[in-house]
Design a protein around this motif. Structure first.
Motif, PDB file in Angstrom:
ATOM      1  N   LEU A  20       0.561  -1.562   0.198  1.00  0.00           N
ATOM      2  CA  LEU A  20      -0.134   0.076   0.130  1.00  0.00           C
ATOM      3  C   LEU A  20       1.281   1.054  -0.376  1.00  0.00           C
ATOM      4  N   GLU A  21       0.154   1.860  -0.603  1.00  0.00           N
ATOM      5  CA  GLU A  21       1.516   3.112  -0.781  1.00  0.00           C
ATOM      6  C   GLU A  21       0.413   4.353  -0.027  1.00  0.00           C
ATOM      7  N   ASN A  22       0.635   5.759   0.898  1.00  0.00           N
ATOM      8  CA  ASN A  22       0.298   6.597   0.995  1.00  0.00           C
ATOM      9  C   ASN A  22       0.155   8.016   0.165  1.00  0.00           C
ATOM     10  N   ALA A  23      -0.638   8.993  -0.140  1.00  0.00           N
ATOM     11  CA  ALA A  23      -0.019  10.537  -0.232  1.00  0.00           C
ATOM     12  C   ALA A  23       0.904  10.976  -1.068  1.00  0.00           C
ATOM     13  N   TRP A  24       2.181  10.212   0.984  1.00  0.00           N
ATOM     14  CA  TRP A  24       2.815  10.897   0.941  1.00  0.00           C
ATOM     15  C   TRP A  24       4.605  10.121   0.274  1.00  0.00           C
ATOM     16  N   GLY A  25       3.804   8.951  -0.249  1.00  0.00           N
ATOM     17  CA  GLY A  25       4.711   7.863  -1.254  1.00  0.00           C
ATOM     18  C   GLY A  25       5.443   6.771  -0.276  1.00  0.00           C
ATOM     19  N   GLN A  26       4.957   6.879   1.536  1.00  0.00           N
ATOM     20  CA  GLN A  26       4.859   5.612   1.850  1.00  0.00           C
ATOM     21  C   GLN A  26       4.376   4.465   1.357  1.00  0.00           C
ATOM     22  N   VAL A  27       5.061   4.057   1.608  1.00  0.00           N
ATOM     23  CA  VAL A  27       5.074   2.146   0.792  1.00  0.00           C
ATOM     24  C   VAL A  27       5.444   1.241   1.943  1.00  0.00           C
ATOM     25  N   ALA A  28       3.854   0.619   2.623  1.00  0.00           N
ATOM     26  CA  ALA A  28       3.659  -0.302   3.453  1.00  0.00           C
ATOM     27  C   ALA A  28       2.985  -1.900   2.807  1.00  0.00           C
ATOM     28  N   ARG A  29       3.697  -2.891   3.996  1.00  0.00           N
ATOM     29  CA  ARG A  29       3.307  -4.508   3.671  1.00  0.00           C
ATOM     30  C   ARG A  29       1.698  -3.623   3.866  1.00  0.00           C
ATOM     31  N   CYS A  30       0.995  -4.307   2.950  1.00  0.00           N
ATOM     32  CA  CYS A  30      -0.710  -4.721   2.686  1.00  0.00           C
ATOM     33  C   CYS A  30      -1.085  -5.894   4.197  1.00  0.00           C
ATOM     34  N   PRO A  31      -1.813  -5.353   5.560  1.00  0.00           N
ATOM     35  CA  PRO A  31      -2.307  -5.705   6.547  1.00  0.00           C
ATOM     36  C   PRO A  31      -3.528  -6.752   6.208  1.00  0.00           C
ATOM     37  N   THR A  32      -3.917  -7.154   4.865  1.00  0.00           N
ATOM     38  CA  THR A  32      -4.666  -8.277   4.935  1.00  0.00           C
ATOM     39  C   THR A  32      -4.133  -9.707   4.244  1.00  0.00           C
ATOM     40  N   CYS A  33      -3.520  -9.073   3.052  1.00  0.00           N
ATOM     41  CA  CYS A  33      -2.548 -10.097   2.314  1.00  0.00           C
ATOM     42  C   CYS A  33      -1.385  -9.999   3.209  1.00  0.00           C
ATOM     43  N   HIS A  34      -0.535  -9.477   4.138  1.00  0.00           N
ATOM     44  CA  HIS A  34       0.584  -9.640   4.034  1.00  0.00           C
ATOM     45  C   HIS A  34       1.504  -9.674   2.911  1.00  0.00           C
ATOM     46  N   GLY A  35       1.376  -8.939   2.305  1.00  0.00           N
ATOM     47  CA  GLY A  35       1.762  -8.741   1.472  1.00  0.00           C
ATOM     48  C   GLY A  35       2.054  -9.841  -0.269  1.00  0.00           C
ATOM     49  N   THR A  36       1.198 -10.958   0.078  1.00  0.00           N
ATOM     50  CA  THR A  36       1.521 -11.596  -0.726  1.00  0.00           C
ATOM     51  C   THR A  36       0.639 -11.591  -1.943  1.00  0.00           C
ATOM     52  N   GLY A  37      -0.277 -10.814  -2.218  1.00  0.00           N
ATOM     53  CA  GLY A  37      -1.424 -10.858  -3.344  1.00  0.00           C
ATOM     54  C   GLY A  37      -2.072 -11.529  -3.442  1.00  0.00           C
ATOM     55  N   ARG A  38      -2.675 -12.269  -2.883  1.00  0.00           N
ATOM     56  CA  ARG A  38      -3.481 -12.980  -3.105  1.00  0.00           C
ATOM     57  C   ARG A  38      -4.680 -12.249  -1.704  1.00  0.00           C
ATOM     58  N   HIS A  39      -5.745 -13.204  -2.193  1.00  0.00           N
ATOM     59  CA  HIS A  39      -7.482 -13.105  -1.104  1.00  0.00           C
ATOM     60  C   HIS A  39      -6.959 -13.947   0.073  1.00  0.00           C
ATOM     61  N   PRO A  40      -7.107 -13.469   0.942  1.00  0.00           N
ATOM     62  CA  PRO A  40      -6.195 -14.441   2.431  1.00  0.00           C
ATOM     63  C   PRO A  40      -7.523 -15.433   2.207  1.00  0.00           C
ATOM     64  N   GLU A  41      -7.732 -17.035   3.020  1.00  0.00           N
ATOM     65  CA  GLU A  41      -8.200 -17.693   2.450  1.00  0.00           C
ATOM     66  C   GLU A  41      -8.908 -17.875   3.980  1.00  0.00           C
ATOM     67  N   ASP A  42     -10.105 -18.053   4.274  1.00  0.00           N
ATOM     68  CA  ASP A  42     -11.470 -17.963   5.335  1.00  0.00           C
ATOM     69  C   ASP A  42     -11.140 -19.281   6.207  1.00  0.00           C
ATOM     70  N   VAL A  43      -9.673 -19.502   7.115  1.00  0.00           N
ATOM     71  CA  VAL A  43     -10.262 -20.196   7.699  1.00  0.00           C
ATOM     72  C   VAL A  43     -11.790 -20.777   8.991  1.00  0.00           C
ATOM     73  N   GLY A  44     -12.544 -20.043   8.914  1.00  0.00           N
ATOM     74  CA  GLY A  44     -13.522 -19.728   9.993  1.00  0.00           C
ATOM     75  C   GLY A  44     -12.465 -19.569  11.224  1.00  0.00           C
ATOM     76  N   PHE A  45     -12.880 -20.834  12.621  1.00  0.00           N
ATOM     77  CA  PHE A  45     -12.694 -20.444  13.913  1.00  0.00           C
ATOM     78  C   PHE A  45     -10.690 -20.192  14.013  1.00  0.00           C
ATOM     79  N   ARG A  46      -9.817 -19.229  14.397  1.00  0.00           N
ATOM     80  CA  ARG A  46      -9.330 -18.862  13.985  1.00  0.00           C
ATOM     81  C   ARG A  46      -8.480 -19.076  16.316  1.00  0.00           C
ATOM     82  N   ASP A  47      -7.891 -20.329  16.402  1.00  0.00           N
ATOM     83  CA  ASP A  47      -7.593 -20.196  17.969  1.00  0.00           C
ATOM     84  C   ASP A  47      -6.228 -19.307  18.671  1.00  0.00           C
ATOM     85  N   VAL A  48      -6.884 -18.469  18.985  1.00  0.00           N
ATOM     86  CA  VAL A  48      -5.990 -17.627  19.924  1.00  0.00           C
ATOM     87  C   VAL A  48      -5.339 -17.717  20.907  1.00  0.00           C
ATOM     88  N   THR A  49      -6.108 -18.947  21.478  1.00  0.00           N
ATOM     89  CA  THR A  49      -5.816 -19.258  23.629  1.00  0.00           C
ATOM     90  C   THR A  49      -4.296 -19.523  23.585  1.00  0.00           C
TER      91      THR A  49
END
Length: 127
Positions: A20-49
């Motif tokens: 992702l690039e903002n108006a000031w030219g800063q570039v960051a990795r996409c928070p959704t796909c984490h830089g892969t460019g592919r739509h993340p798979e919906d894994v359903g329940f994510r265990d965070v215990t």
């Protein structure tokens, strides 16, 4: 989402670029796909215990000390036995005087002669 034989969908946030690039030219990795460019798979329940052993450490609270019920020093023990064996005192008075001995020992480390005389004067009859 991609299924077998189908190409994976591109990320809807970064457009498949992975960044992702903002108006000031800063570039960051996409928070959704984490830089892969592919739509993340919906894994359903994510265990965070927290399953690692370091997550289950003991509490940092101090251990609760047991309440002292009898004097520790020899002089305090002797005085408490005298109070316990005194016939003319009520149980409430005996327990109050014993607590007073314990508190005096806690603050002074021992029973002073002045303190011993003061306590004895409260429960012994005058001659």
């Amino acid at each position: 989402m991609g299924g077998r034989g189908q190409p994976p969908k591109t990320c809807g946030i970064c457009g498949g670029d992975g960044r992702l690039e903002n108006a000031w030219g800063q570039v960051a990795r996409c928070p959704t796909c984490h830089g892969t460019g592919r739509h993340p798979e919906d894994v359903g329940f994510r265990d965070v215990t927290k399953t690692k052993p370091e997550h289950h450490q003991g509490s940092n609270r101090a251990a609760v000390a047991e309440k002292q019920v009898w004097p520790v020093t020899a002089a305090g023990d002797l005085l408490a036995k005298e109070i316990r064996d005194a016939a003319g005192l009520s149980n409430d008075t005996k327990s109050r005087l014993t607590r007073e001995i314990i508190e005096h020992e806690a603050t002074h480390g021992q029973c002073t002669k002045t303190f011993l005389k003061k306590i004895r004067k409260t429960f012994r009859p005058r001659a």
